[in-house]
Write an enzyme that holds these catalytic residues in place. Sequence first.
Site, PDB file in Angstrom:
ATOM      1  N   ASP A  29      -6.200   0.926  -0.023  1.00 27.43           N
ATOM      2  CA  ASP A  29      -7.470   1.378   0.568  1.00 27.43           C
ATOM      3  C   ASP A  29      -7.259   2.107   1.899  1.00 27.43           C
ATOM      4  OD1 ASP A  29     -10.190   1.723   0.691  1.00 27.43           O
ATOM      5  OD2 ASP A  29     -10.588  -0.259   1.542  1.00 27.43           O
ATOM      6  N   GLY A  30      -8.192   3.022   2.193  1.00 30.85           N
ATOM      7  CA  GLY A  30      -8.183   3.710   3.488  1.00 30.85           C
ATOM      8  C   GLY A  30      -7.816   5.184   3.408  1.00 30.85           C
ATOM      9  N   ARG A  33     -10.570   7.483   5.082  1.00 32.17           N
ATOM     10  CA  ARG A  33     -10.570   7.423   6.550  1.00 32.17           C
ATOM     11  C   ARG A  33      -9.361   8.138   7.145  1.00 32.17           C
ATOM     12  NH1 ARG A  33     -11.664   1.201   6.406  1.00 32.17           N
ATOM     13  NH2 ARG A  33     -11.320   1.673   4.198  1.00 32.17           N
ATOM     14  N   TRP A  34      -8.239   8.021   6.458  1.00 32.13           N
ATOM     15  CA  TRP A  34      -7.009   8.704   6.911  1.00 32.13           C
ATOM     16  C   TRP A  34      -7.275  10.206   6.982  1.00 32.13           C
ATOM     17  CZ3 TRP A  34      -3.666  12.451   5.175  1.00 32.13           C
ATOM     18  CH2 TRP A  34      -2.375  12.481   5.737  1.00 32.13           C
ATOM     19  N   HIS A  46      -5.988  10.941  -0.483  1.00 33.12           N
ATOM     20  CA  HIS A  46      -5.551  10.387  -1.777  1.00 33.12           C
ATOM     21  C   HIS A  46      -4.136  10.880  -2.107  1.00 33.12           C
ATOM     22  CE1 HIS A  46      -9.402   8.622  -2.322  1.00 33.12           C
ATOM     23  NE2 HIS A  46     -10.054   9.740  -2.548  1.00 33.12           N
ATOM     24  N   LEU A 140      11.306  -4.135 -12.620  1.00 33.19           N
ATOM     25  CA  LEU A 140      10.045  -4.263 -11.873  1.00 33.19           C
ATOM     26  C   LEU A 140       8.884  -3.928 -12.805  1.00 33.19           C
ATOM     27  CD1 LEU A 140       8.431  -4.467  -9.102  1.00 33.19           C
ATOM     28  CD2 LEU A 140       8.725  -1.994  -8.953  1.00 33.19           C
ATOM     29  N   SER A 205     -13.093  -6.922  -2.966  1.00 30.64           N
ATOM     30  CA  SER A 205     -13.619  -5.782  -3.734  1.00 30.64           C
ATOM     31  C   SER A 205     -13.339  -5.892  -5.237  1.00 30.64           C
ATOM     32  CB  SER A 205     -13.068  -4.461  -3.173  1.00 30.64           C
ATOM     33  OG  SER A 205     -13.373  -4.330  -1.804  1.00 30.64           O
TER      34      SER A 205
HETATM   35  C1  IPE Z   1     -11.081  -0.982  -3.411  1.00 31.47           C
HETATM   36  O1  IPE Z   1     -11.408  -0.072  -2.431  1.00 31.47           O
HETATM   37  C2  IPE Z   1     -10.675  -0.263  -4.667  1.00 31.47           C
HETATM   38  C3  IPE Z   1      -9.428   0.458  -4.593  1.00 31.47           C
HETATM   39  C4  IPE Z   1      -8.636   0.537  -3.573  1.00 31.47           C
HETATM   40  C5  IPE Z   1      -9.040   1.121  -5.802  1.00 31.47           C
HETATM   41  P1  IPE Z   1     -12.900   0.426  -2.204  1.00 31.47           P
HETATM   42  O2  IPE Z   1     -12.867   1.408  -1.103  1.00 31.47           O
HETATM   43  O3  IPE Z   1     -13.492   0.876  -3.488  1.00 31.47           O
HETATM   44  O4  IPE Z   1     -13.634  -0.917  -1.764  1.00 31.47           O
HETATM   45  P2  IPE Z   1     -14.901  -1.173  -0.859  1.00 31.47           P
HETATM   46  O5  IPE Z   1     -16.005  -0.278  -1.374  1.00 31.47           O
HETATM   47  O6  IPE Z   1     -14.521  -0.815   0.543  1.00 31.47           O
HETATM   48  O7  IPE Z   1     -15.189  -2.622  -0.994  1.00 31.47           O
HETATM   49  C1  IPE Z   2      -8.784   4.071  -1.613  1.00 32.02           C
HETATM   50  O1  IPE Z   2      -9.197   4.794  -0.510  1.00 32.02           O
HETATM   51  C2  IPE Z   2      -8.763   4.880  -2.884  1.00 32.02           C
HETATM   52  C3  IPE Z   2      -9.746   4.445  -3.867  1.00 32.02           C
HETATM   53  C4  IPE Z   2     -10.650   3.528  -3.695  1.00 32.02           C
HETATM   54  C5  IPE Z   2      -9.693   5.073  -5.162  1.00 32.02           C
HETATM   55  P1  IPE Z   2     -10.711   5.098  -0.222  1.00 32.02           P
HETATM   56  O2  IPE Z   2     -11.081   6.376  -0.890  1.00 32.02           O
HETATM   57  O3  IPE Z   2     -11.581   3.941  -0.577  1.00 32.02           O
HETATM   58  O4  IPE Z   2     -10.677   5.293   1.349  1.00 32.02           O
HETATM   59  P2  IPE Z   2     -11.754   4.835   2.405  1.00 32.02           P
HETATM   60  O5  IPE Z   2     -12.014   3.386   2.191  1.00 32.02           O
HETATM   61  O6  IPE Z   2     -12.975   5.669   2.147  1.00 32.02           O
HETATM   62  O7  IPE Z   2     -11.128   5.125   3.722  1.00 32.02           O
HETATM   63 MG    MG Z   3     -12.168   2.321   0.490  1.00 31.51          MG
END
Ligand code: IPE
Ligand code: IPE
Ligand code: MG
Length: 251
Positions: A29-30, A33-34, A46, A140, A205
Amino acid sequence: MIQVPFVKGKSERKKEKPEIPAHIAIIMDGNGRWAQRRKLPRAAGHRQGVESLRAMVEACLDLGVKILTVYAFSTENWKRPKEEVDILMKLLVEYLEKEIAELDRQGVRITPIGDINKLPAPAVRQLKKAVNQTKDNERLILNIALNYGGRAELVMAVKAIAELVKSGELAIDVITEEVVAAHLATAGLPDPDLLIRPSGEYRVSNFLLWQIAYTEFWITDTLWPDFRKEHLLEAIRAYQSRDRRFGGLRL
Ligand code: IPE
Ligand code: IPE
Ligand code: MG
């Protein structure tokens, strides 16, 4: 001359080798925002996230981790704009196309978890190819959670078990935790020892709801695209300092 017996002090006693978690799960996740922080489109985040996945697989191979389960696309991620979903699916296909030969060479077995048949056809095709090509590998196991939700997984297991009861193949009395676990996407695998969530969110999540009953959590503010081996090592060190009691007592 009087021989003084040598008594090993606590620090001299042979320390047991600290344990590497056999199964690590990561909520990747993140990415958004990155990208946002760099004023880039979310897709750039991504794309960089794929580099982190590549680095994690390599690190797990180095460290002797046996199972890596990564959350790549949740059942709720379909709520995102179609352009973003399309990009994520395209990156998945690209990753598999580019990496499959090397992953196979390294002894990685790729297993998607989640309802992959709802993914776009090219993604399904690449995934099936990857599964087939790597099915005999043992070094793995890389579980990629795609269109995965812990609740959807449990519903699927309940339905499968109900069918067995209906057809008379299974008696209600013998439905145990093991029977439920055997109907999940992770059937036959040990539960994760360590769950890592980058990007500082304190929630699961909908990831591996059943399997994380006694998993150790490690959360970091580092965003997934910045996550590298040093962060994994930090997580593992934290894990090694935990006292896992599983509801019992440490005597
Ligand atoms: C969780 O991240 C799902 C994945 C990383 C694939 P999300 O960004 O979808 O989760 P929430 O919405 O912050 O809970
Ligand atoms: C995780 O990063 C990727 C997926 C959920 C597919 P996000 O796209 O959720 O990134 P943030 O949470 O918006 O930063
Ligand atoms: Mg996210």
